[in-house]
Design a protein around this motif. Structure first.
Motif, PDB file in Angstrom:
ATOM      1  N   ALA A   1       0.834  -1.213   0.000  1.00 13.62           N
ATOM      2  CA  ALA A   1       0.000   0.000   0.000  1.00 13.62           C
ATOM      3  C   ALA A   1       0.866   1.259   0.000  1.00 13.62           C
ATOM      4  O   ALA A   1       0.532   2.253  -0.653  1.00 13.62           O
ATOM      5  CB  ALA A   1      -0.913  -0.018   1.230  1.00 13.62           C
ATOM      6  N   GLN A   2       2.002   1.190   0.704  1.00 10.25           N
ATOM      7  CA  GLN A   2       2.867   2.360   0.836  1.00 10.25           C
ATOM      8  C   GLN A   2       3.678   2.635  -0.432  1.00 10.25           C
ATOM      9  O   GLN A   2       3.852   3.786  -0.837  1.00 10.25           O
ATOM     10  CB  GLN A   2       3.819   2.147   2.020  1.00 10.25           C
ATOM     11  N   HIS A   3       4.138   1.550  -1.083  1.00 17.65           N
ATOM     12  CA  HIS A   3       5.109   1.744  -2.168  1.00 17.65           C
ATOM     13  C   HIS A   3       4.611   1.341  -3.561  1.00 17.65           C
ATOM     14  O   HIS A   3       5.127   1.833  -4.555  1.00 17.65           O
ATOM     15  CB  HIS A   3       6.404   0.979  -1.858  1.00 17.65           C
ATOM     16  N   LEU A   4       3.659   0.419  -3.640  1.00 18.18           N
ATOM     17  CA  LEU A   4       3.204  -0.023  -4.973  1.00 18.18           C
ATOM     18  C   LEU A   4       1.917   0.724  -5.362  1.00 18.18           C
ATOM     19  O   LEU A   4       0.867   0.130  -5.623  1.00 18.18           O
ATOM     20  CB  LEU A   4       3.016  -1.544  -4.994  1.00 18.18           C
ATOM     21  N   THR A   5       2.031   2.028  -5.393  1.00 19.06           N
ATOM     22  CA  THR A   5       0.899   2.879  -5.785  1.00 19.06           C
ATOM     23  C   THR A   5       0.709   2.799  -7.296  1.00 19.06           C
ATOM     24  O   THR A   5       1.562   2.249  -8.011  1.00 19.06           O
ATOM     25  CB  THR A   5       1.186   4.331  -5.376  1.00 19.06           C
ATOM     26  N   GLU A   6      -0.364   3.384  -7.762  1.00 18.62           N
ATOM     27  CA  GLU A   6      -0.650   3.338  -9.206  1.00 18.62           C
ATOM     28  C   GLU A   6       0.483   3.999  -9.993  1.00 18.62           C
ATOM     29  O   GLU A   6       0.948   3.464 -11.003  1.00 18.62           O
ATOM     30  CB  GLU A   6      -1.986   4.069  -9.484  1.00 18.62           C
ATOM     31  N   SER A   7       0.971   5.138  -9.502  1.00 23.53           N
ATOM     32  CA  SER A   7       2.038   5.854 -10.232  1.00 23.53           C
ATOM     33  C   SER A   7       3.342   5.057 -10.180  1.00 23.53           C
ATOM     34  O   SER A   7       4.092   5.002 -11.168  1.00 23.53           O
ATOM     35  CB  SER A   7       2.246   7.251  -9.636  1.00 23.53           C
ATOM     36  N   ALA A   8       3.610   4.404  -9.030  1.00 21.48           N
ATOM     37  CA  ALA A   8       4.822   3.597  -8.913  1.00 21.48           C
ATOM     38  C   ALA A   8       4.769   2.414  -9.869  1.00 21.48           C
ATOM     39  O   ALA A   8       5.766   2.072 -10.521  1.00 21.48           O
ATOM     40  CB  ALA A   8       4.998   3.108  -7.483  1.00 21.48           C
ATOM     41  N   CYS A   9       3.600   1.797  -9.985  1.00 23.31           N
ATOM     42  CA  CYS A   9       3.454   0.633 -10.865  1.00 23.31           C
ATOM     43  C   CYS A   9       3.624   1.018 -12.338  1.00 23.31           C
ATOM     44  O   CYS A   9       4.208   0.273 -13.123  1.00 23.31           O
ATOM     45  CB  CYS A   9       2.096  -0.047 -10.642  1.00 23.31           C
TER      46      CYS A   9
ATOM     47  N   GLN B   1      12.177   6.971  -5.242  1.00 23.20           N
ATOM     48  CA  GLN B   1      10.784   6.819  -5.688  1.00 23.20           C
ATOM     49  C   GLN B   1      10.616   5.696  -6.704  1.00 23.20           C
ATOM     50  O   GLN B   1       9.510   5.188  -6.890  1.00 23.20           O
ATOM     51  CB  GLN B   1      10.281   8.147  -6.279  1.00 23.20           C
TER      52      GLN B   1
ATOM     53  N   PRO C   1      10.059   1.000  -4.716  1.00 21.39           N
ATOM     54  CA  PRO C   1       9.010   0.143  -5.292  1.00 21.39           C
ATOM     55  C   PRO C   1       9.594  -1.064  -6.043  1.00 21.39           C
ATOM     56  O   PRO C   1       9.027  -2.157  -5.987  1.00 21.39           O
ATOM     57  CB  PRO C   1       8.273   1.087  -6.249  1.00 21.39           C
TER      58      PRO C   1
ATOM     59  N   LYS D   1       8.703  -4.879  -5.138  1.00 21.36           N
ATOM     60  CA  LYS D   1       8.110  -5.747  -6.164  1.00 21.36           C
ATOM     61  C   LYS D   1       8.948  -7.005  -6.381  1.00 21.36           C
ATOM     62  O   LYS D   1       8.411  -8.112  -6.495  1.00 21.36           O
ATOM     63  CB  LYS D   1       7.983  -4.965  -7.482  1.00 21.36           C
TER      64      LYS D   1
END
Length: 462
Positions: free
Chosen positions: A382-390, A427, A431, A435
């Protein structure tokens, strides 16, 4: 030294080889090696009720793991019963031992009366033969014990190589039972005969044996045997300053192996428990043997420090070849049903982490996710695999297909992707770690990618 040096380690097989026993074994072994002498292993298994074959094996396994190789033995006291009985017969004939028919309940009455008079409770010598003394009538149907005829006058003294001069008045010592009513010899007697027969020159043991020493010296003198030199090591205290025990952690030295400590670190640490060579903290087994003496053993209690042991272990892990560490880690992973076959090169993965851990268990924990995919925790995701990170990871993945697979090229590609998306390195790098490995912290991300390999990285990013 004019007399050939012969030391012994003589554990009772009633449990594991613990830290105190291991230190005694190490000091006895090192002293023999230092002086080109012999190191004898003796199993004192006369406590039949508590001695077990499993405990014998645990002691031998512990000695083997620490590489404290004995030159003679193991000798088992239970296999030497005829020899003990022979010596007892000779002492009875020489008048240095005698039969005593006093029963345990009689002894208790004697001791109670002595306590009531404010005296030290002890055997009163009623069956001790003396010139002109009339002994009681021998009771029918009772088997006697055999007692040693301890000198009544003078002192027994020795110059302890750790504690200094010690002397005890013979008047303080009563006539020790050396054989029970069923004929089995007692501990203190067996030890004396063994040390005599095995020509032990130096007895290095824990200071819980100090009280046995005057009795043993008197029996040796009665046998006309030479008396070895004694060195009594002080006890080891736990981190909290109380006597080291099971509640302080490791019950057996083999537990240190299980917990991921290298034997080199354990040996180095044990060597410093109550002994020193100047300010030296880190030294090899060979260096220890070259330096070891009994003069620099402290008579005060040594304190066990788990953090210090971990610090030493971390040092030795850093110094060990990755291929050697990888062989150990592979076994630890196999015990978790994790195979390293078909994965990245284990030694290369280990090389990334060996300076970041203090035990081999931590090392196995760190590298496991290179061989099995580990999903990140819900919190990390939830903290690091946000939509923008993905979406940033998807762009990076498309570029990773064609890049040259080495650290320099991979580092350049990550920086280029960050620049293109207006991101700072963490940033994208964090992620990517989450991953690929399910954690937010790893060694340098370009090194991680290089070791994992292109196919594995792309498969995990998908």
């Amino acid at each position: 030294m004019s007399t050939p040096v012969r030391t012994r380690f003589a554990p009772s097989p009633t449990g594991f080889l613990h830290i105190g026993g291991a230190r005694t074994a190490l000091f006895s072994w090192a002293f023999a090696r230092r002086h080109g002498g012999q190191f004898v292993l003796r199993i004192e298994d006369t406590d039949v009720a508590r001695s077990t074959p499993e405990a014998v094996q645990a002691i031998i396994d512990g000695m083997s793991w620490l590489e404290l190789t004995h030159d003679e033995g193991p000798f088992y006291q239970m296999q030497r019963m005829e020899r003990y009985k022979q010596v007892i017969g000779e002492m009875l004939a020489a008048g240095t031992a005698y039969h005593c028919y006093t029963q345990p309940e009689e002894l208790e009455v004697i001791r109670e009366a002595q306590r009531a008079r404010g005296e030290k409770p002890r055997y009163d010598g009623r069956w001790r033969p003396e010139p002109g003394k009339v002994l009681p009538a021998v009771p029918e149907g009772l088997q006697p014990v055999v007692r040693f005829k301890n000198p009544l006058e003078g002192v027994v003294a020795w110059d302890d190589l750790v504690k200094g001069h010690i002397e005890i008045s013979n008047a303080e010592l009563d006539d020790l039972v050396i054989a029970r009513a069923d004929g089995t010899p007692t501990y203190n007697f067996c030890v004396v005969v063994d040390d005599w027969d095995m020509r032990i020159s130096h007895v290095i043991r824990g200071d819980d044996h100090v009280n046995n020493t005057p009795r043993q010296i008197n029996i040796l003198k009665a046998l006309g045997a030479s008396v070895p030199l004694y060195a009594h090591l002080s006890m080891i205290l736990g981190d909290d300053g109380t006597k080291l025990s099971k509640r302080h952690g490791a019950v057996s030295v083999m537990q240190y192996d299980e917990e991921g400590f290298l034997k080199e670190a354990v040996i180095n640490y044990l060597a410093r428990l109550g002994w020193s060579h100047g300010d030296e903290e880190v030294f090899s087994r060979e260096q220890f043997v070259e330096w070891f003496d009994l003069d620099h053993i402290t008579p005060s209690a040594a304190q066990f420090n788990t953090e210090k042991l971990k610090w030493l272990n971390a040092h030795y892990i850093k110094q060990t070849e990755p291929s050697v560490l990888a062989a150990d880690v592979a076994k630890r992973l196999a015990a978790r049903a994790v195979s390293v076959e078909g994965g990245p090169e284990l030694a290369a993965v280990v090389a990334l982490y060996r300076e970041r851990v203090s035990t081999l268990v931590e090392l196995a924990d760190s590298v496991e996710s290179y061989f099995v995919e580990v999903a990140p925790s819900a919190e990390l995701a939830a903290q690091h695999l946000t939509e923008s990170a993905c979406s940033a990871l998807a762009l990076l993945a498309s570029k990773l297909v064609l890049v040259s697979w080495d650290k320099v090229a991979l580092s350049g590609l990550i920086k280029e992707t960050c620049s293109e998306l207006g991101l700072k390195m963490p940033q994208l790098a964090i992620p990517l770690r989450v991953k690929l490995l399910g954690v937010a912290q790893t060694p340098s991300i370009d090194a991680v990618l290089e070791v994992l390999g292109r196919e594995r990285v792309l498969a995990r990013l998908r």
